[in-house]
Scaffold this motif. Structure first.
Motif, mmCIF file in Angstrom:
data_model
loop_
_atom_site.group_PDB
_atom_site.id
_atom_site.type_symbol
_atom_site.label_atom_id
_atom_site.label_comp_id
_atom_site.label_asym_id
_atom_site.label_seq_id
_atom_site.Cartn_x
_atom_site.Cartn_y
_atom_site.Cartn_z
ATOM 1 N N SER A 169 8.740 6.543 -9.421
ATOM 2 C CA SER A 169 8.928 5.532 -10.469
ATOM 3 C C SER A 169 9.232 4.168 -9.859
ATOM 4 N N GLU A 170 10.124 4.136 -8.849
ATOM 5 C CA GLU A 170 10.420 2.885 -8.155
ATOM 6 C C GLU A 170 11.105 3.171 -6.823
ATOM 7 N N ALA A 182 0.656 8.400 2.478
ATOM 8 C CA ALA A 182 1.095 7.209 1.732
ATOM 9 C C ALA A 182 1.992 6.342 2.612
ATOM 10 N N TRP A 183 2.843 6.999 3.394
ATOM 11 C CA TRP A 183 3.754 6.267 4.280
ATOM 12 C C TRP A 183 2.966 5.452 5.315
ATOM 13 N N ASN A 184 1.860 6.012 5.785
ATOM 14 C CA ASN A 184 1.056 5.346 6.813
ATOM 15 C C ASN A 184 0.081 4.313 6.247
ATOM 16 N N ALA A 185 -0.031 4.246 4.928
ATOM 17 C CA ALA A 185 -0.983 3.314 4.309
ATOM 18 C C ALA A 185 -0.659 1.856 4.634
ATOM 19 N N GLY A 221 13.178 14.235 2.453
ATOM 20 C CA GLY A 221 14.021 13.351 1.651
ATOM 21 C C GLY A 221 13.207 12.587 0.625
ATOM 22 N N ILE A 222 12.013 12.135 1.027
ATOM 23 C CA ILE A 222 11.129 11.450 0.079
ATOM 24 C C ILE A 222 10.613 12.442 -0.961
ATOM 25 N N ALA A 236 0.818 -1.215 0.000
ATOM 26 C CA ALA A 236 0.000 0.000 0.000
ATOM 27 C C ALA A 236 0.850 1.264 0.000
ATOM 28 N N THR A 237 1.942 1.254 0.743
ATOM 29 C CA THR A 237 2.811 2.434 0.778
ATOM 30 C C THR A 237 3.503 2.631 -0.562
ATOM 31 N N ILE A 238 4.023 1.561 -1.126
ATOM 32 C CA ILE A 238 4.683 1.669 -2.433
ATOM 33 C C ILE A 238 3.690 2.150 -3.484
#
Length: 202
Positions: free
Chosen positions: A31-32, A73-76, A57-58, A20-22
């Motif tokens: 992109s990856e 997104a990080w917490n997903a 940084g992200i 989910a986060t990716i």
């Protein structure tokens, strides 16, 4: 005879959706997942960088995304924490010395606590003699120093200790130090199956 159990947190007690986060970051333009992000994650998990520096940084990889979107997104990855696991743990704590040892970061722990409330997470933490989060102690699994740290801090005896984790590299490291291990297979096994594994007795 096992008298102590060290548990991982993610996918042992709280369910995770690692895709989910990716997927969330990709929707924001990533992109990856790359080596720079990997290093950023490890640094954040060891408490070497701040929340702001981590998110910034992200964002360098996602210039069109806001910090709030990135954090969401990080917490997903974080899903539910089944009550049956807490109830199982509470019973287990009456008979065994229990420790929590998790590779995690400040954002995920804060989000877990907010989502579940003080009563729930307090009941959870109180099951353990001590809770260890990597970002608080500056070490992370599978580095052997983190296992040796617990042994030294609490006078643990490896052959009397069970280490439970879903990542094989983490259980391999513990096994090399003489711990009993259970490399829990997510989706096939549940931590509440512990007695069925015949590793410890009720």
């Amino acid at each position: 005879m096992i008298d102590t159990i060290i548990f991982d947190f993610g996918d042992i007690f709280i369910n995770l959706d690692k895709r989910a986060t990716i997927d969330g970051l990709k929707k924001l333009g990533l992109s990856e997942w790359n080596e720079d992000l990997n290093h950023l994650n490890f640094s954040f998990e060891k408490g070497e960088i701040s929340r702001e520096n981590f998110l910034n940084g992200i964002q360098k990889h996602l210039p069109n995304a806001s910090l709030n979107e990135i954090e969401n997104a990080w917490n997903a990855v974080l899903l539910d924490f089944p009550l049956k696991r807490l109830e199982f743990l509470q019973k287990l704590s009456l008979k065994y010395r229990l420790f929590l040892l998790s590779n995690t970061d400040a954002i995920h722990i804060e989000t877990f606590e907010q989502a579940n409330g003080v009563s729930f997470y307090s009941d959870f933490y109180q099951c353990f003699e001590k809770v260890y989060f990597s970002f608080e102690i500056g070490m992370r699994k599978p580095d052997t120093e983190i296992y040796n740290y617990l042994v030294a801090q609490h006078g643990l005896i490896a052959k009397h200790t069970l280490f439970v984790d879903d990542k094989k590299e983490n259980t391999d490291a513990a096994f090399s130090l003489g711990f009993n291990i259970w490399n829990l297979q997510v989706g096939e096994e549940d931590v509440t199956d512990l007695f069925d594994k015949k590793i410890i007795s009720q």
